[in-house]
Design a protein around this motif. Structure first.
Motif, PDB file in Angstrom:
ATOM      1  N   GLY A 175      36.691 -26.077  11.659  1.00 25.22           N
ATOM      2  CA  GLY A 175      36.953 -25.471  12.958  1.00 25.22           C
ATOM      3  C   GLY A 175      36.855 -26.492  14.068  1.00 25.22           C
ATOM      4  O   GLY A 175      36.336 -27.587  13.871  1.00 25.22           O
ATOM      5  N   GLN A 176      37.341 -26.131  15.243  1.00 28.71           N
ATOM      6  CA  GLN A 176      37.352 -27.041  16.383  1.00 28.71           C
ATOM      7  C   GLN A 176      36.237 -26.732  17.381  1.00 28.71           C
ATOM      8  O   GLN A 176      35.412 -27.574  17.664  1.00 28.71           O
ATOM      9  CB  GLN A 176      38.717 -26.977  17.088  1.00 28.71           C
ATOM     10  CG  GLN A 176      39.872 -27.454  16.239  1.00 28.71           C
ATOM     11  CD  GLN A 176      39.870 -28.951  16.034  1.00 28.71           C
ATOM     12  OE1 GLN A 176      39.524 -29.701  16.929  1.00 28.71           O
ATOM     13  NE2 GLN A 176      40.235 -29.389  14.852  1.00 28.71           N
ATOM     14  N   ALA A 177      36.217 -25.516  17.907  1.00 30.23           N
ATOM     15  CA  ALA A 177      35.249 -25.158  18.950  1.00 30.23           C
ATOM     16  C   ALA A 177      33.929 -24.656  18.364  1.00 30.23           C
ATOM     17  O   ALA A 177      32.869 -24.874  18.926  1.00 30.23           O
ATOM     18  CB  ALA A 177      35.840 -24.105  19.871  1.00 30.23           C
ATOM     19  N   ALA A 178      34.010 -23.976  17.255  1.00 29.70           N
ATOM     20  CA  ALA A 178      32.817 -23.440  16.590  1.00 29.70           C
ATOM     21  C   ALA A 178      33.038 -23.532  15.087  1.00 29.70           C
ATOM     22  O   ALA A 178      34.181 -23.540  14.626  1.00 29.70           O
ATOM     23  CB  ALA A 178      32.590 -21.982  17.001  1.00 29.70           C
ATOM     24  N   GLU A 179      31.942 -23.592  14.338  1.00 27.79           N
ATOM     25  CA  GLU A 179      32.089 -23.700  12.890  1.00 27.79           C
ATOM     26  C   GLU A 179      32.704 -22.437  12.305  1.00 27.79           C
ATOM     27  O   GLU A 179      32.291 -21.327  12.615  1.00 27.79           O
ATOM     28  CB  GLU A 179      30.743 -23.954  12.216  1.00 27.79           C
ATOM     29  CG  GLU A 179      30.894 -24.149  10.716  1.00 27.79           C
ATOM     30  CD  GLU A 179      29.620 -24.541  10.024  1.00 27.79           C
ATOM     31  OE1 GLU A 179      29.648 -25.557   9.318  1.00 27.79           O
ATOM     32  OE2 GLU A 179      28.622 -23.831  10.182  1.00 27.79           O
ATOM     33  N   HIS A 181      41.077 -22.091   8.272  1.00 33.06           N
ATOM     34  CA  HIS A 181      41.395 -23.253   9.100  1.00 33.06           C
ATOM     35  C   HIS A 181      41.706 -24.424   8.178  1.00 33.06           C
ATOM     36  O   HIS A 181      40.899 -24.751   7.304  1.00 33.06           O
ATOM     37  CB  HIS A 181      40.223 -23.601  10.016  1.00 33.06           C
ATOM     38  CG  HIS A 181      40.088 -22.652  11.160  1.00 33.06           C
ATOM     39  ND1 HIS A 181      40.220 -23.053  12.463  1.00 33.06           N
ATOM     40  CD2 HIS A 181      39.863 -21.317  11.186  1.00 33.06           C
ATOM     41  CE1 HIS A 181      40.068 -21.994  13.262  1.00 33.06           C
ATOM     42  NE2 HIS A 181      39.852 -20.930  12.492  1.00 33.06           N
ATOM     43  N   THR A 237      44.869 -21.001  10.957  1.00 36.47           N
ATOM     44  CA  THR A 237      44.882 -21.958  12.061  1.00 36.47           C
ATOM     45  C   THR A 237      45.027 -23.352  11.476  1.00 36.47           C
ATOM     46  O   THR A 237      44.285 -23.726  10.563  1.00 36.47           O
ATOM     47  CB  THR A 237      43.576 -21.881  12.881  1.00 36.47           C
ATOM     48  OG1 THR A 237      43.411 -20.547  13.359  1.00 36.47           O
ATOM     49  CG2 THR A 237      43.601 -22.844  14.053  1.00 36.47           C
ATOM     50  N   ASP A 258      44.298 -26.831  12.290  1.00 32.39           N
ATOM     51  CA  ASP A 258      43.467 -27.553  13.252  1.00 32.39           C
ATOM     52  C   ASP A 258      43.881 -29.001  13.441  1.00 32.39           C
ATOM     53  O   ASP A 258      43.603 -29.587  14.481  1.00 32.39           O
ATOM     54  CB  ASP A 258      41.998 -27.532  12.823  1.00 32.39           C
ATOM     55  CG  ASP A 258      41.334 -26.191  13.103  1.00 32.39           C
ATOM     56  OD1 ASP A 258      41.802 -25.458  13.988  1.00 32.39           O
ATOM     57  OD2 ASP A 258      40.331 -25.891  12.439  1.00 32.39           O
ATOM     58  N   ASP A 259      44.521 -29.572  12.430  1.00 33.61           N
ATOM     59  CA  ASP A 259      44.848 -30.998  12.526  1.00 33.61           C
ATOM     60  C   ASP A 259      45.945 -31.326  11.517  1.00 33.61           C
ATOM     61  O   ASP A 259      46.247 -30.521  10.627  1.00 33.61           O
ATOM     62  CB  ASP A 259      43.608 -31.839  12.227  1.00 33.61           C
ATOM     63  CG  ASP A 259      43.679 -33.244  12.833  1.00 33.61           C
ATOM     64  OD1 ASP A 259      44.717 -33.614  13.415  1.00 33.61           O
ATOM     65  OD2 ASP A 259      42.677 -33.984  12.723  1.00 33.61           O
TER      66      ASP A 259
END
Length: 114
Positions: A34-38, A65, A105, A107-108
């Motif tokens: 995840g990006q903002a939260a695990e 994710h 999602t 993420d990268d």
């Protein structure tokens, strides 16, 4: 108390199966925490990062994710659809129950050589 433990074990089993199915797909480099939260599912002595499983109206809601493998011809929408199908198949194979939704999602991106 026993019902809560059964739910946690079932959720972690779903997360484990989903993670295995998703990471076996070509085009997926890895799961992302995840990006903002695990993003994770927690069970007794185990954490599956990159897959969050929740119960909603007696069904599963799954958030996945991923880090996608990037190539010039990469179609991220098609990859997300393949991830959804893989998670659906994994949950059906477990006989775990109904899926309400699967959110994917990306993420990268990771290059082909990475």
């Amino acid at each position: 108390m026993m019902d809560q433990q059964k739910t946690a074990v079932a959720d972690i089993a779903v997360a484990r199966a989903a993670a295995a199915a998703v990471t076996s797909l070509s085009g997926v480099a890895d799961l992302s925490p995840g990006q903002a939260a695990e993003v994770a599912t927690y069970g007794p002595g185990e954490t599956v990062r990159g897959v969050a499983v929740h119960r909603v109206d007696n069904a599963f809601a799954v958030d996945v994710h991923v880090i996608a493998r990037y190539a010039p011809a990469t179609n991220l929408q098609a990859l997300a659809n393949r991830v959804r199908r893989a998670v659906t198949g994994a949950v059906e194979h477990l006989g775990a129950g109904r899926i309400q939704r699967i959110d994917v999602t990306i993420d990268d991106l990771r290059g082909e050589e990475g």
